[in-house]
Write an enzyme that holds these catalytic residues in place. Structure first.
Site, PDB file in Angstrom:
ATOM      1  N   ILE A 106     -47.566 -61.468 -68.952  1.00  0.00           N
ATOM      2  CA  ILE A 106     -47.296 -62.302 -70.289  1.00  0.00           C
ATOM      3  C   ILE A 106     -47.952 -62.150 -71.811  1.00  0.00           C
ATOM      4  O   ILE A 106     -48.842 -63.086 -70.890  1.00  0.00           O
ATOM      5  CB  ILE A 106     -46.544 -63.491 -70.039  1.00  0.00           C
ATOM      6  CG1 ILE A 106     -45.472 -63.878 -71.758  1.00  0.00           C
ATOM      7  CG2 ILE A 106     -46.887 -64.692 -69.746  1.00  0.00           C
ATOM      8  CD1 ILE A 106     -43.990 -64.509 -71.136  1.00  0.00           C
ATOM      9  N   ASP A 108     -48.818 -63.690 -74.637  1.00  0.00           N
ATOM     10  CA  ASP A 108     -48.133 -65.589 -75.615  1.00  0.00           C
ATOM     11  C   ASP A 108     -49.404 -65.268 -76.686  1.00  0.00           C
ATOM     12  O   ASP A 108     -48.875 -64.723 -77.548  1.00  0.00           O
ATOM     13  CB  ASP A 108     -48.571 -66.755 -74.679  1.00  0.00           C
ATOM     14  CG  ASP A 108     -47.588 -68.377 -75.399  1.00  0.00           C
ATOM     15  OD1 ASP A 108     -47.881 -68.634 -76.721  1.00  0.00           O
ATOM     16  OD2 ASP A 108     -47.411 -68.777 -74.870  1.00  0.00           O
ATOM     17  N   THR A 109     -50.330 -66.219 -76.635  1.00  0.00           N
ATOM     18  CA  THR A 109     -50.919 -66.213 -78.023  1.00  0.00           C
ATOM     19  C   THR A 109     -51.897 -65.546 -78.526  1.00  0.00           C
ATOM     20  O   THR A 109     -52.442 -64.780 -79.372  1.00  0.00           O
ATOM     21  CB  THR A 109     -52.003 -67.214 -78.199  1.00  0.00           C
ATOM     22  OG1 THR A 109     -52.984 -67.046 -76.798  1.00  0.00           O
ATOM     23  CG2 THR A 109     -51.304 -69.055 -77.651  1.00  0.00           C
ATOM     24  N   THR A 112     -56.035 -64.633 -73.333  1.00  0.00           N
ATOM     25  CA  THR A 112     -56.302 -63.815 -72.499  1.00  0.00           C
ATOM     26  C   THR A 112     -56.791 -62.742 -72.337  1.00  0.00           C
ATOM     27  O   THR A 112     -58.115 -62.269 -72.057  1.00  0.00           O
ATOM     28  CB  THR A 112     -55.639 -63.988 -71.355  1.00  0.00           C
ATOM     29  OG1 THR A 112     -55.228 -65.377 -71.307  1.00  0.00           O
ATOM     30  CG2 THR A 112     -55.598 -63.932 -69.670  1.00  0.00           C
TER      31      THR A 112
HETATM   32  P1  IMP Z   1     -52.299 -65.748 -74.148  1.00  0.00           P
HETATM   33  O1  IMP Z   1     -53.539 -66.476 -73.786  1.00  0.00           O
HETATM   34  O2  IMP Z   1     -51.701 -67.873 -74.867  1.00  0.00           O
HETATM   35  O3  IMP Z   1     -51.504 -64.573 -74.000  1.00  0.00           O
HETATM   36  O4  IMP Z   1     -51.080 -67.109 -72.667  1.00  0.00           O
HETATM   37  C1  IMP Z   1     -51.308 -66.078 -71.454  1.00  0.00           C
HETATM   38  C2  IMP Z   1     -51.032 -66.554 -70.500  1.00  0.00           C
HETATM   39  O5  IMP Z   1     -49.953 -67.784 -69.965  1.00  0.00           O
HETATM   40  C3  IMP Z   1     -50.425 -65.720 -68.733  1.00  0.00           C
HETATM   41  O6  IMP Z   1     -51.187 -64.601 -67.977  1.00  0.00           O
HETATM   42  C4  IMP Z   1     -49.346 -66.204 -68.417  1.00  0.00           C
HETATM   43  O7  IMP Z   1     -50.145 -67.043 -67.098  1.00  0.00           O
HETATM   44  C5  IMP Z   1     -49.896 -68.121 -68.906  1.00  0.00           C
HETATM   45  N1  IMP Z   1     -47.928 -67.982 -70.156  1.00  0.00           N
HETATM   46  C6  IMP Z   1     -47.579 -67.943 -71.125  1.00  0.00           C
HETATM   47  N2  IMP Z   1     -46.220 -67.782 -71.417  1.00  0.00           N
HETATM   48  C7  IMP Z   1     -45.595 -68.168 -69.924  1.00  0.00           C
HETATM   49  C8  IMP Z   1     -44.817 -68.327 -70.177  1.00  0.00           C
HETATM   50  O8  IMP Z   1     -43.777 -68.443 -70.189  1.00  0.00           O
HETATM   51  N3  IMP Z   1     -44.096 -68.564 -68.590  1.00  0.00           N
HETATM   52  C9  IMP Z   1     -45.414 -68.771 -67.665  1.00  0.00           C
HETATM   53  N4  IMP Z   1     -46.741 -68.954 -67.743  1.00  0.00           N
HETATM   54  C10 IMP Z   1     -47.425 -68.319 -68.964  1.00  0.00           C
END
Ligand code: IMP
Ligand code: MG
Length: 182
Positions: A106, A108-109, A112
């Site tokens: 997924i 999100d921001t 990652t």
């Molecule tokens: P980002 O770096 O903010 O894009 O976050 C990505 C990571 O956060 C993903 O690889 C997930 O491990 C975790 N994550 C983000 N949203 C969710 C969610 O709704 N449920 C579970 N894990 C999430």
């Protein structure tokens, strides 16, 4: 599909396994089309642990030669979370001149994928593409292009099909959403 309790919270059904499968079918068809005539096999990079289930399903549908590598991205320095992603564990494939496809559960921001995208390019990759099962479009404000997105979702916390709530809830075939008022 029933209501699910994990730790202190309740989750309700959100995306059925049938819908997940159909979305992965479509995504795989696009990838097969894009990669079928590649000169050199791409490296698929599974981001542990969340992406394990999705990567496993996706790979079975891909019909071109590919290499699989798995990485864990950590925000820890010693035993304390720094809040900043700074470590990539397990990256052992040769990236030099390769097309690398980051496979995320997924977005999100987008922190990652931003971090891994830059890291892989520093390791000499010729091109990076991003593939994700789910995308929280309203939250993502990054400039790394999301080449392959299976399903857009709203900005709520999800579990299942690899995604966890505090390490639990990964082992369901459907995806669940946090129940309202929690
Ligand atoms: P980002 O770096 O903010 O894009 O976050 C990505 C990571 O956060 C993903 O690889 C997930 O491990 C975790 N994550 C983000 N949203 C969710 C969610 O709704 N449920 C579970 N894990 C999430
Ligand atoms: Mg993850």
């Amino acid at each position: 599909m029933d209501r699910l309790k994990i730790h202190d919270k309740y989750f309700v059904p959100y995306i059925s396994h049938a819908d997940i499968s159909a979305a992965i079918d479509k995504l795989a068809a696009r990838m097969n089309n894009d990669f079928r005539n590649s000169d050199r096999a791409p490296v698929f990079l599974c981001i542990l642990n969340g992406s394990i289930v999705f990567t496993g399903e996706l790979m079975q549908r891909l019909d071109f030669p590919l290499e699989l590598s798995s990485v864990r991205v950590s925000s820890y320095s010693g035993v304390t979370s720094t809040g900043v992603l700074n470590t990539v564990v397990g990256l052992n494939s040769n990236m030099e001149g390769r097309t690398v496809v980051i496979v995320e559960d997924i977005v999100d921001t987008g922190k990652t994928i931003r971090f891994l995208h830059d890291h892989v390019l520093e390791r000499g990759a010729a091109e990076v593409r991003v593939c994700t099962l789910l995308c929280k479009r309203d939250v993502y404000d990054g400039d790394v292009p999301l080449d392959y997105v299976a399903i857009d979702v709203e900005n709520k916390f999800l579990v299942g099909f690899g995604l966890d709530y505090d390490q639990f809830g990964r082992n369901t075939e459907d995806i669940y959403i946090l129940e309202d008022n929690q």
